[in-house]
Design a protein around this motif. Structure first.
Motif, PDB file in Angstrom:
ATOM      1  N   GLN A   1      37.403  36.040  46.112  1.00 46.06           N
ATOM      2  CA  GLN A   1      38.647  35.845  46.863  1.00 46.06           C
ATOM      3  C   GLN A   1      39.576  37.036  46.721  1.00 46.06           C
ATOM      4  OE1 GLN A   1      40.267  32.092  45.608  1.00 46.06           O
ATOM      5  NE2 GLN A   1      38.992  30.930  47.021  1.00 46.06           N
ATOM      6  N   GLY A   2      39.504  37.741  45.588  1.00 51.84           N
ATOM      7  CA  GLY A   2      40.391  38.871  45.389  1.00 51.84           C
ATOM      8  C   GLY A   2      39.887  40.167  45.982  1.00 51.84           C
ATOM      9  N   ASP A   3      38.653  40.196  46.492  1.00 52.30           N
ATOM     10  CA  ASP A   3      38.107  41.432  47.044  1.00 52.30           C
ATOM     11  C   ASP A   3      38.813  41.813  48.335  1.00 52.30           C
ATOM     12  OD1 ASP A   3      36.394  41.587  44.976  1.00 52.30           O
ATOM     13  OD2 ASP A   3      34.597  40.986  46.083  1.00 52.30           O
ATOM     14  N   ALA A   4      38.901  43.140  48.561  1.00 50.69           N
ATOM     15  CA  ALA A   4      39.583  43.617  49.757  1.00 50.69           C
ATOM     16  C   ALA A   4      38.787  43.253  50.998  1.00 50.69           C
ATOM     17  CB  ALA A   4      39.776  45.130  49.673  1.00 50.69           C
ATOM     18  N   GLN A   5      39.500  42.779  52.018  1.00 46.80           N
ATOM     19  CA  GLN A   5      38.879  42.512  53.306  1.00 46.80           C
ATOM     20  C   GLN A   5      39.051  43.748  54.184  1.00 46.80           C
ATOM     21  OE1 GLN A   5      37.114  39.419  54.229  1.00 46.80           O
ATOM     22  NE2 GLN A   5      37.132  39.723  52.014  1.00 46.80           N
ATOM     23  N   LEU A   6      37.998  44.125  54.859  1.00 45.79           N
ATOM     24  CA  LEU A   6      37.972  45.355  55.632  1.00 45.79           C
ATOM     25  C   LEU A   6      38.009  45.070  57.123  1.00 45.79           C
ATOM     26  CD1 LEU A   6      35.123  47.177  53.675  1.00 45.79           C
ATOM     27  CD2 LEU A   6      37.586  47.501  53.388  1.00 45.79           C
ATOM     28  N   THR A   7      38.402  46.078  57.875  1.00 49.49           N
ATOM     29  CA  THR A   7      38.275  46.056  59.332  1.00 49.49           C
ATOM     30  C   THR A   7      37.559  47.333  59.749  1.00 49.49           C
ATOM     31  OG1 THR A   7      40.411  47.151  59.672  1.00 49.49           O
ATOM     32  CG2 THR A   7      40.404  44.729  59.632  1.00 49.49           C
ATOM     33  N   GLY A   8      36.949  47.287  60.912  1.00 47.81           N
ATOM     34  CA  GLY A   8      36.285  48.482  61.403  1.00 47.81           C
ATOM     35  C   GLY A   8      35.045  48.148  62.189  1.00 47.81           C
TER      36      GLY A   8
ATOM     37  N   VAL B   1      31.057  37.766  54.799  1.00 44.78           N
ATOM     38  CA  VAL B   1      31.747  38.456  53.725  1.00 44.78           C
ATOM     39  C   VAL B   1      32.901  39.289  54.266  1.00 44.78           C
ATOM     40  CG1 VAL B   1      31.467  40.115  51.833  1.00 44.78           C
ATOM     41  CG2 VAL B   1      29.607  38.540  52.395  1.00 44.78           C
ATOM     42  N   GLN B   2      32.636  39.992  55.366  1.00 41.43           N
ATOM     43  CA  GLN B   2      33.641  40.854  56.009  1.00 41.43           C
ATOM     44  C   GLN B   2      33.698  40.500  57.496  1.00 41.43           C
ATOM     45  OE1 GLN B   2      35.725  42.682  54.531  1.00 41.43           O
ATOM     46  NE2 GLN B   2      34.847  43.267  52.554  1.00 41.43           N
ATOM     47  N   PRO B   3      34.339  39.386  57.836  1.00 46.03           N
ATOM     48  CA  PRO B   3      34.324  38.930  59.235  1.00 46.03           C
ATOM     49  C   PRO B   3      35.050  39.850  60.205  1.00 46.03           C
ATOM     50  CG  PRO B   3      35.821  37.604  57.908  1.00 46.03           C
ATOM     51  CD  PRO B   3      35.064  38.452  56.945  1.00 46.03           C
ATOM     52  N   ASP B   4      35.886  40.760  59.704  1.00 47.01           N
ATOM     53  CA  ASP B   4      36.623  41.652  60.597  1.00 47.01           C
ATOM     54  C   ASP B   4      35.936  43.006  60.782  1.00 47.01           C
ATOM     55  OD1 ASP B   4      38.668  39.791  61.050  1.00 47.01           O
ATOM     56  OD2 ASP B   4      39.676  40.372  59.194  1.00 47.01           O
ATOM     57  N   VAL B   5      34.747  43.153  60.222  1.00 44.63           N
ATOM     58  CA  VAL B   5      33.938  44.347  60.470  1.00 44.63           C
ATOM     59  C   VAL B   5      32.903  44.003  61.531  1.00 44.63           C
ATOM     60  CG1 VAL B   5      32.325  46.019  59.514  1.00 44.63           C
ATOM     61  CG2 VAL B   5      34.260  45.232  58.129  1.00 44.63           C
ATOM     62  N   LYS B   6      32.948  44.709  62.636  1.00 44.95           N
ATOM     63  CA  LYS B   6      32.025  44.467  63.744  1.00 44.95           C
ATOM     64  C   LYS B   6      30.822  45.394  63.601  1.00 44.95           C
ATOM     65  CE  LYS B   6      31.765  44.449  68.811  1.00 44.95           C
ATOM     66  NZ  LYS B   6      32.485  44.786  70.073  1.00 44.95           N
ATOM     67  N   VAL B   7      29.647  44.800  63.377  1.00 46.94           N
ATOM     68  CA  VAL B   7      28.411  45.577  63.217  1.00 46.94           C
ATOM     69  C   VAL B   7      27.499  45.305  64.403  1.00 46.94           C
ATOM     70  CG1 VAL B   7      26.448  46.094  61.739  1.00 46.94           C
ATOM     71  CG2 VAL B   7      28.605  45.354  60.707  1.00 46.94           C
TER      72      VAL B   7
ATOM     73  N   GLU C   1      35.070  53.374  55.576  1.00 46.81           N
ATOM     74  CA  GLU C   1      34.931  52.464  54.448  1.00 46.81           C
ATOM     75  C   GLU C   1      34.081  51.242  54.810  1.00 46.81           C
ATOM     76  OE1 GLU C   1      35.288  51.123  50.581  1.00 46.81           O
ATOM     77  OE2 GLU C   1      35.921  53.061  51.408  1.00 46.81           O
ATOM     78  N   ALA C   2      34.205  50.796  56.058  1.00 49.41           N
ATOM     79  CA  ALA C   2      33.418  49.642  56.498  1.00 49.41           C
ATOM     80  C   ALA C   2      31.924  49.967  56.471  1.00 49.41           C
ATOM     81  CB  ALA C   2      33.852  49.209  57.895  1.00 49.41           C
ATOM     82  N   PHE C   3      31.569  51.181  56.877  1.00 45.83           N
ATOM     83  CA  PHE C   3      30.152  51.551  56.875  1.00 45.83           C
ATOM     84  C   PHE C   3      29.626  51.688  55.457  1.00 45.83           C
ATOM     85  CE2 PHE C   3      26.826  55.005  57.247  1.00 45.83           C
ATOM     86  CZ  PHE C   3      25.826  54.133  57.650  1.00 45.83           C
ATOM     87  N   TYR C   4      30.411  52.300  54.574  1.00 47.28           N
ATOM     88  CA  TYR C   4      29.995  52.385  53.172  1.00 47.28           C
ATOM     89  C   TYR C   4      29.754  50.988  52.607  1.00 47.28           C
ATOM     90  CZ  TYR C   4      30.376  52.638  48.122  1.00 47.28           C
ATOM     91  OH  TYR C   4      30.148  52.476  46.780  1.00 47.28           O
TER      92      TYR C   4
ATOM     93  N   PHE D   1      29.076  48.227  54.237  1.00 46.23           N
ATOM     94  CA  PHE D   1      27.909  47.603  54.863  1.00 46.23           C
ATOM     95  C   PHE D   1      26.616  48.158  54.278  1.00 46.23           C
ATOM     96  CE2 PHE D   1      24.592  47.708  58.169  1.00 46.23           C
ATOM     97  CZ  PHE D   1      24.408  46.339  58.328  1.00 46.23           C
ATOM     98  N   MET D   2      26.531  49.463  54.063  1.00 47.83           N
ATOM     99  CA  MET D   2      25.332  50.049  53.472  1.00 47.83           C
ATOM    100  C   MET D   2      25.134  49.559  52.037  1.00 47.83           C
ATOM    101  SD  MET D   2      23.411  51.819  55.431  1.00 47.83           S
ATOM    102  CE  MET D   2      22.414  52.471  54.097  1.00 47.83           C
ATOM    103  N   LYS D   3      26.220  49.423  51.292  1.00 50.46           N
ATOM    104  CA  LYS D   3      26.128  48.891  49.930  1.00 50.46           C
ATOM    105  C   LYS D   3      25.591  47.464  49.965  1.00 50.46           C
ATOM    106  CE  LYS D   3      28.950  48.298  45.738  1.00 50.46           C
ATOM    107  NZ  LYS D   3      28.990  46.835  45.589  1.00 50.46           N
ATOM    108  N   TYR D   4      26.119  46.660  50.870  1.00 42.61           N
ATOM    109  CA  TYR D   4      25.650  45.283  51.024  1.00 42.61           C
ATOM    110  C   TYR D   4      24.178  45.256  51.433  1.00 42.61           C
ATOM    111  CZ  TYR D   4      25.695  40.384  52.491  1.00 42.61           C
ATOM    112  OH  TYR D   4      25.418  39.045  52.633  1.00 42.61           O
ATOM    113  N   THR D   5      23.803  46.171  52.309  1.00 39.27           N
ATOM    114  CA  THR D   5      22.406  46.247  52.746  1.00 39.27           C
ATOM    115  C   THR D   5      21.478  46.497  51.570  1.00 39.27           C
ATOM    116  OG1 THR D   5      22.962  47.026  54.971  1.00 39.27           O
ATOM    117  CG2 THR D   5      20.780  47.581  54.147  1.00 39.27           C
ATOM    118  N   LEU D   6      21.792  47.482  50.743  1.00 39.19           N
ATOM    119  CA  LEU D   6      20.919  47.814  49.622  1.00 39.19           C
ATOM    120  C   LEU D   6      20.919  46.725  48.553  1.00 39.19           C
ATOM    121  CD1 LEU D   6      21.793  51.600  49.371  1.00 39.19           C
ATOM    122  CD2 LEU D   6      19.638  50.611  50.180  1.00 39.19           C
ATOM    123  N   GLU D   7      22.034  46.021  48.402  1.00 34.94           N
ATOM    124  CA  GLU D   7      22.099  44.927  47.432  1.00 34.94           C
ATOM    125  C   GLU D   7      21.286  43.715  47.879  1.00 34.94           C
ATOM    126  OE1 GLU D   7      26.560  45.738  45.562  1.00 34.94           O
ATOM    127  OE2 GLU D   7      26.318  44.445  47.319  1.00 34.94           O
ATOM    128  N   ASN D   8      21.095  43.561  49.184  1.00 29.91           N
ATOM    129  CA  ASN D   8      20.465  42.349  49.705  1.00 29.91           C
ATOM    130  C   ASN D   8      19.169  42.580  50.472  1.00 29.91           C
ATOM    131  OD1 ASN D   8      22.547  40.028  49.208  1.00 29.91           O
ATOM    132  ND2 ASN D   8      23.746  41.794  49.853  1.00 29.91           N
TER     133      ASN D   8
END
Length: 323
Positions: free
Chosen positions: A44-51, A75-81, A282-285, A287-294
């Motif tokens: 809940q305390g993590d930063a929410q991103l846009t982009g 996780v980041q609903p305001d990032v459009k991928v 920052e949104a792409f970084y 997303f790539m981090k999430y990709t490699l984690e999952n």
């Protein structure tokens, strides 16, 4: 191209996944509910991103990426991928043109693509995300070509100016014309098959080519004399319609693909990331981090084979070094 939609999952990706299909060349996922989100999730305390984040490329890699996009949206609903599916070669063309942040690939980048990126001033980094076993498939009624050697595959698929019959490969097989289905020439799967089976020679000219793997599935499923090839996940999704061919006596499965025993058709799958996008977006970084984690869990969920944990840790370290 099949678009994979997650309907129900547990937090550990332990439950069965229900996958559906729709005809779309671009995946832009709707935000998932908290109940749908799995893998790494934001506190809940993590930063929410846009982009915005954009990618394109391999239809083989797409099921992994689309599953990740689906979960990331929770996780980041305001990032459009958005993820297009133009094939490995088509994806690299867009990457070179500066149209995308990342490019999915089912083969390593070619020297001419490297040169084009250098000329365009685009620096990039290669990340391995999973393993695949390129799978040769035949119709369930075919009871003669269930185990082929590499030499037989080459004799089947190489263009030699003849109309080929099964009996040309083995006189005991039916004297019926073979019907071929292959990924399109922009596909990394096509390139890989051409390299390891045909040694760079031309593939049969009378093959039906398509970037849509579902076209290949339906073609082989509908003709007793058909043969085709594509990524392992698409075979697993259609085992009721197809049978996989063993190669040199080895059938494709998770164990033989991971061990490399299923040779020469085992191969890694890649994502190529634009270095400047990692640094500046920052949104792409994220997303790539999430990709490699999952990626490992998602790869197995959609029918591919995950890498060793150390490989993903290495990828995350490399990504962090780009920031």
């Amino acid at each position: 191209m099949k678009k994979w939609k997650y309907l129900t999952m547990t937090a550990a990706l332990g439950s069965a996944l229900l996958l559906g299909a729709c005809g779309s060349n671009t995946a832009e996922e709707e935000p998932a509910t908290n109940e749908q989100t799995t893998g790494e999730t934001a506190d809940q305390g993590d930063a929410q991103l846009t982009g915005t984040v954009s990618g394109d490329g391999s239809s083989t890699v797409a099921p992994i990426t689309e599953a990740i996009v689906e979960e990331y949206s929770g996780v980041q609903p305001d990032v459009k991928v958005s993820v297009g599916v133009s094939g490995t070669g088509g994806g690299f063309e867009k990457f070179i043109a500066g149209e995308t942040d990342f490019s999915n690939a089912s083969r390593p980048i070619k020297d001419e693509e490297k040169a084009a990126l250098e000329e365009a001033g685009i620096e990039y980094t290669e990340f391995k995300i999973a393993n695949d076993g390129l799978t040769v498939v035949i119709n369930p009624e075919n009871n003669w070509a269930q185990d082929l050697t590499v030499d037989q595959l080459k004799a089947l698929w190489i263009e030699d100016g003849t109309t080929k019959k099964w009996s040309d490969i083995d006189p005991s097989w039916p004297a019926e014309e073979i019907v071929f289905y292959s990924p399109g020439t922009d596909s990394g799967t096509y390139d890989y098959f051409d390299e390891v089976i045909l040694d760079g020679a031309d593939l049969v000219k009378n093959a039906t080519l398509s970037e849509d793997d579902n076209v290949l599935v339906q073609g082989v499923a509908g003709d007793k004399n058909a043969i085709g090839f594509f990524g392992f996940a698409y075979y697993l999704e259609n085992t009721d319609k197809l049978q996989a061919v063993s190669v040199n006596g080895v059938e494709p499965n998770n164990e033989t693909i991971e061990s490399g025993e299923y040779t020469p058709l085992s191969r890694p799958l890649f994502v190529y990331a634009k270095n400047d996008a990692v640094k500046e977006n920052e949104a792409f970084y994220d997303f790539m981090k999430y990709t490699l984690e999952n990626a490992g869990a998602m790869a197995e969920a959609v029918g591919y084979v995950k890498l060793q944990d150390v490989d993903y840790e290495t990828g995350l370290s490399t990504l962090e070094g780009l920031k």
